[in-house]
Design a protein around this motif. Structure first.
Motif, PDB file in Angstrom:
ATOM      1  N   UNK A 183       0.867  -1.179   0.000  1.00  0.00           N
ATOM      2  CA  UNK A 183       0.000   0.000   0.000  1.00  0.00           C
ATOM      3  C   UNK A 183       0.900   1.224   0.000  1.00  0.00           C
ATOM      4  N   UNK A 184       0.808   2.099  -0.993  1.00  0.00           N
ATOM      5  CA  UNK A 184       1.710   3.250  -1.053  1.00  0.00           C
ATOM      6  C   UNK A 184       1.564   4.222   0.113  1.00  0.00           C
ATOM      7  N   UNK A 185       0.515   4.074   0.922  1.00  0.00           N
ATOM      8  CA  UNK A 185       0.327   4.946   2.084  1.00  0.00           C
ATOM      9  C   UNK A 185       0.975   4.376   3.345  1.00  0.00           C
ATOM     10  N   UNK A 186       1.597   3.189   3.248  1.00  0.00           N
ATOM     11  CA  UNK A 186       2.292   2.581   4.386  1.00  0.00           C
ATOM     12  C   UNK A 186       3.790   2.604   4.133  1.00  0.00           C
ATOM     13  N   UNK A 187       4.577   2.547   5.197  1.00  0.00           N
ATOM     14  CA  UNK A 187       6.038   2.517   5.084  1.00  0.00           C
ATOM     15  C   UNK A 187       6.539   1.081   5.223  1.00  0.00           C
ATOM     16  N   UNK A 188       7.678   0.788   4.573  1.00  0.00           N
ATOM     17  CA  UNK A 188       8.214  -0.575   4.539  1.00  0.00           C
ATOM     18  C   UNK A 188       9.730  -0.556   4.617  1.00  0.00           C
ATOM     19  N   UNK A 189      10.295  -1.697   5.023  1.00  0.00           N
ATOM     20  CA  UNK A 189      11.734  -1.940   4.928  1.00  0.00           C
ATOM     21  C   UNK A 189      11.941  -3.364   4.444  1.00  0.00           C
ATOM     22  N   UNK A 190      12.804  -3.513   3.436  1.00  0.00           N
ATOM     23  CA  UNK A 190      13.233  -4.827   2.962  1.00  0.00           C
ATOM     24  C   UNK A 190      14.727  -4.886   3.237  1.00  0.00           C
ATOM     25  N   UNK A 191      15.212  -6.004   3.782  1.00  0.00           N
ATOM     26  CA  UNK A 191      16.650  -6.100   4.043  1.00  0.00           C
ATOM     27  C   UNK A 191      17.133  -7.527   3.840  1.00  0.00           C
ATOM     28  N   UNK A 192      18.423  -7.644   3.554  1.00  0.00           N
ATOM     29  CA  UNK A 192      19.027  -8.962   3.328  1.00  0.00           C
ATOM     30  C   UNK A 192      20.540  -8.847   3.465  1.00  0.00           C
ATOM     31  N   UNK A 193      21.156  -9.955   3.830  1.00  0.00           N
ATOM     32  CA  UNK A 193      22.598 -10.093   3.705  1.00  0.00           C
ATOM     33  C   UNK A 193      22.836 -10.668   2.319  1.00  0.00           C
ATOM     34  N   UNK A 194      23.683 -10.037   1.521  1.00  0.00           N
ATOM     35  CA  UNK A 194      23.992 -10.541   0.184  1.00  0.00           C
ATOM     36  C   UNK A 194      25.502 -10.687   0.026  1.00  0.00           C
ATOM     37  N   UNK A 195      25.884 -11.664  -0.780  1.00  0.00           N
ATOM     38  CA  UNK A 195      27.282 -11.925  -1.099  1.00  0.00           C
ATOM     39  C   UNK A 195      27.337 -12.331  -2.569  1.00  0.00           C
ATOM     40  N   UNK A 196      27.313 -11.348  -3.474  1.00  0.00           N
ATOM     41  CA  UNK A 196      27.226 -11.664  -4.900  1.00  0.00           C
ATOM     42  C   UNK A 196      28.436 -12.439  -5.411  1.00  0.00           C
ATOM     43  N   UNK A 197      28.169 -13.484  -6.191  1.00  0.00           N
ATOM     44  CA  UNK A 197      29.241 -14.230  -6.853  1.00  0.00           C
ATOM     45  C   UNK A 197      29.660 -13.522  -8.136  1.00  0.00           C
ATOM     46  N   UNK A 198      28.722 -12.758  -8.711  1.00  0.00           N
ATOM     47  CA  UNK A 198      29.000 -11.990  -9.923  1.00  0.00           C
ATOM     48  C   UNK A 198      27.954 -10.884 -10.027  1.00  0.00           C
ATOM     49  N   UNK A 199      28.219  -9.928 -10.896  1.00  0.00           N
ATOM     50  CA  UNK A 199      27.253  -8.863 -11.136  1.00  0.00           C
ATOM     51  C   UNK A 199      26.783  -8.938 -12.573  1.00  0.00           C
ATOM     52  N   UNK A 200      25.489  -9.081 -12.725  1.00  0.00           N
ATOM     53  CA  UNK A 200      24.866  -9.031 -14.034  1.00  0.00           C
ATOM     54  C   UNK A 200      23.631  -8.156 -13.895  1.00  0.00           C
ATOM     55  N   UNK A 201      23.011  -7.841 -15.001  1.00  0.00           N
ATOM     56  CA  UNK A 201      21.819  -7.009 -14.943  1.00  0.00           C
ATOM     57  C   UNK A 201      20.644  -7.821 -14.416  1.00  0.00           C
ATOM     58  N   UNK A 202      19.842  -7.187 -13.553  1.00  0.00           N
ATOM     59  CA  UNK A 202      18.590  -7.739 -13.034  1.00  0.00           C
ATOM     60  C   UNK A 202      18.797  -8.958 -12.126  1.00  0.00           C
TER      61      UNK A 202
ATOM     62  N   UNK B 178      27.500   3.917  -7.224  1.00  0.00           N
ATOM     63  CA  UNK B 178      28.255   2.814  -7.816  1.00  0.00           C
ATOM     64  C   UNK B 178      29.208   2.170  -6.818  1.00  0.00           C
ATOM     65  N   UNK B 179      29.491   0.894  -7.063  1.00  0.00           N
ATOM     66  CA  UNK B 179      30.517   0.134  -6.350  1.00  0.00           C
ATOM     67  C   UNK B 179      30.325   0.099  -4.833  1.00  0.00           C
ATOM     68  N   UNK B 180      29.073  -0.098  -4.412  1.00  0.00           N
ATOM     69  CA  UNK B 180      28.791  -0.241  -2.983  1.00  0.00           C
ATOM     70  C   UNK B 180      28.751  -1.722  -2.578  1.00  0.00           C
ATOM     71  N   UNK B 181      28.825  -2.626  -3.571  1.00  0.00           N
ATOM     72  CA  UNK B 181      28.898  -4.062  -3.332  1.00  0.00           C
ATOM     73  C   UNK B 181      30.131  -4.609  -4.035  1.00  0.00           C
ATOM     74  N   UNK B 182      30.674  -5.708  -3.488  1.00  0.00           N
ATOM     75  CA  UNK B 182      31.827  -6.380  -4.094  1.00  0.00           C
ATOM     76  C   UNK B 182      31.546  -7.872  -4.155  1.00  0.00           C
ATOM     77  N   UNK B 183      32.051  -8.535  -5.193  1.00  0.00           N
ATOM     78  CA  UNK B 183      31.888  -9.986  -5.264  1.00  0.00           C
ATOM     79  C   UNK B 183      32.655 -10.643  -4.126  1.00  0.00           C
ATOM     80  N   UNK B 184      32.043 -11.683  -3.571  1.00  0.00           N
ATOM     81  CA  UNK B 184      32.685 -12.452  -2.514  1.00  0.00           C
ATOM     82  C   UNK B 184      32.727 -11.771  -1.160  1.00  0.00           C
ATOM     83  N   UNK B 185      32.005 -10.654  -0.991  1.00  0.00           N
ATOM     84  CA  UNK B 185      32.010  -9.916   0.276  1.00  0.00           C
ATOM     85  C   UNK B 185      30.571  -9.761   0.758  1.00  0.00           C
ATOM     86  N   UNK B 186      30.335 -10.152   2.014  1.00  0.00           N
ATOM     87  CA  UNK B 186      29.005  -9.995   2.590  1.00  0.00           C
ATOM     88  C   UNK B 186      28.686  -8.527   2.823  1.00  0.00           C
TER      89      UNK B 186
END
Length: 180
Positions: free
Chosen positions: A42-61, A113-121
């Motif tokens: 609902x656009x009238x409510x506030x939300x937070x989505x969060x996760x720990x990520x550790x990308x093996x590679x960067x591709x689009x989408x 840009x470059x706020x994530x790195x491969x192999x780094x949590x």
């Protein structure tokens, strides 16, 4: 909240940042979460989505989280490199999209840009603050630091609710974009 996920197309349990994590192959594996009214946006409510990520590679989408009604109505949160001009582009970063009516009503935002790195949590959080003007509602945080590229946000129309029929971690439907 009793919303268990189902491992789909063989993601594997692996070592996470703290205890366990799930490894996605980047081509077909994801976690499917059953539809429930708790996932209606609902656009009238506030939300937070969060996760720990550790990308093996960067591709689009490379989808981290998705809530999808159909190809015209969705919320997606990506950890990727994208040339998409809709609130970007971004290299090795985060994007978030709330898209309704085929993009007539939307917000698209990217991190710096470059706020994530491969192999780094990294701990990634996307917040949506309904009290703000539509173009200012999203913020992106990596490891607790606001990395939102505030000078490049795409916003148009007036957001409407999304009652998704598909909720996933590591993929989205109908586009089939996967996290590695």
């Amino acid at each position: 909240y009793n919303h268990p996920g189902t491992l789909t197309s063989s993601p594997t349990w692996s070592t996470g940042k703290y205890v366990n994590g799930v490894t996605f192959n980047g081509t077909s594996s994801y976690i499917d979460i059953a539809d429930h009214t708790d996932f209606t946006l609902d656009p009238a409510q506030s939300y937070t989505w969060s996760a720990w990520v550790n990308p093996a590679s960067f591709k689009e989408w490379s989808t981290v989280w998705s809530q999808t009604l159909d190809a015209s109505n969705f919320f997606y949160f990506y950890a990727h490199t994208s040339t998409d001009p809709d609130g970007g582009p971004v290299t090795n970063g985060i994007s978030a999209y709330w898209w309704t009516a085929g993009g007539t009503n939307k917000i698209g935002v990217h991190s710096n840009n470059n706020v994530l790195s491969t192999g780094v949590w990294a701990h990634v959080a996307v917040t949506y603050d309904a009290s703000q003007a539509q173009a200012n509602r999203f913020k992106i945080y990596v490891n607790g630091v606001d990395v939102t590229a505030t000078g490049d946000i795409s916003s148009s129309g007036t957001l409407t609710s999304i009652n998704p029929t598909n909720v996933r971690i590591g993929s989205n439907q109908p586009y089939g974009e996967y996290l590695n």
